[in-house]
Design an enzyme around this catalytic site. Sequence first.
Site, PDB file in Angstrom:
ATOM      1  N   ARG A 172       0.822  -1.216   0.000  1.00 28.59           N
ATOM      2  CA  ARG A 172       0.000   0.000   0.000  1.00 28.59           C
ATOM      3  C   ARG A 172       0.856   1.267   0.000  1.00 28.59           C
ATOM      4  NH1 ARG A 172      -2.040  -3.804  -1.137  1.00 28.59           N
ATOM      5  NH2 ARG A 172      -3.901  -4.807  -0.305  1.00 28.59           N
ATOM      6  N   SER A 221     -11.314   1.304   2.315  1.00 28.45           N
ATOM      7  CA  SER A 221     -10.482   0.838   3.426  1.00 28.45           C
ATOM      8  C   SER A 221      -9.720   2.023   4.025  1.00 28.45           C
ATOM      9  CB  SER A 221      -9.517  -0.227   2.913  1.00 28.45           C
ATOM     10  OG  SER A 221      -8.694  -0.695   3.948  1.00 28.45           O
ATOM     11  N   GLU A 291      -4.704   4.723   5.218  1.00 29.76           N
ATOM     12  CA  GLU A 291      -4.670   4.348   3.809  1.00 29.76           C
ATOM     13  C   GLU A 291      -5.403   5.397   2.977  1.00 29.76           C
ATOM     14  OE1 GLU A 291      -6.234   0.477   1.366  1.00 29.76           O
ATOM     15  OE2 GLU A 291      -5.130   0.083   3.212  1.00 29.76           O
TER      16      GLU A 291
END
Length: 305
Positions: A172, A221, A291
């Site tokens: 990520r 998310s 995120e």
Amino acid sequence: MTKLIDRLPELRGEYREDAPLAPLTWFKVGGPAEILYRPADEADLMDFLAGKPGDVPVTVIGVGSNLLVRSGGLDGVVIRMGKPFANISIDGERVTAGAAALDVTVAATAQKAGLTGLEFLSGIPGSIGGALRMNAGAYGSEVRDALISARVVDPLGHPHTLTADDMGLSYRHSDLPEDWIVTRATFRATPGDPETIAQTMRDIRDAREDTQPRRVRTGGSTFANPEGGKAWKLIDEAGCRGLRIGDAMVSELHCNFLLNMGDATAEEIEALGEEVRRRVKETSGVELRWEIRRIGKPIQTGEQA
């Protein structure tokens, strides 16, 4: 005092002053852009970067799926990568997609061509540009697994072709500087049975619908999974499922999702996320990493949204 728009180069793309950004994000919150610029194509974008004054800040947004814009908005120029950057083409076992192409559309295009390996993209909200910048992943695969190369433009308007290693893609994360702009990417795929690929994509869709909030105002998310763990589990164990600040709420279906239940402000959503991080740190010792990309200025005390 000279207005910013009068200092910008004349281009084929579109400039808009004091442009609302909330409608362009999935959370539907946030303040305006001083200037919103929609490039006509990559050449127009390069001309803008080469010709703009060096002191003008630039921020790039895609479809706003994993983005929180603070209520004070953004100074400078916000670049919205739109339809001119949404083309998808196939050459043998290579799939090339513009930065604004939706991840799910790229997966569907590959499926129709009988190409496998990109099904995971159907489980990622948003567009290719954002997926590359955060090395997005789902269902056991991530962008770096399939990426051949990305076309990017540097802050001076010069184009570059980079590999996954060049971009420093990791979980990520990418090392690509914030002021470098992805314009398109080429992925590797392999021949497969279209119906088998379609079934895999249906399975991914069904899994998402069963476990993640749908048709609600969310940013997807919220926190990256810590090494060896699951963010949602830590959040749940910290007692945050259903937690609210104003109209911002931790989803009861999947507690790594924050929701705007009505009239939440960006500040309420961000404060809720920080409270979740505080509680998780207190109960588990783990410091969750955002995120969701958070940009812009908060409303100052005493100001009205």
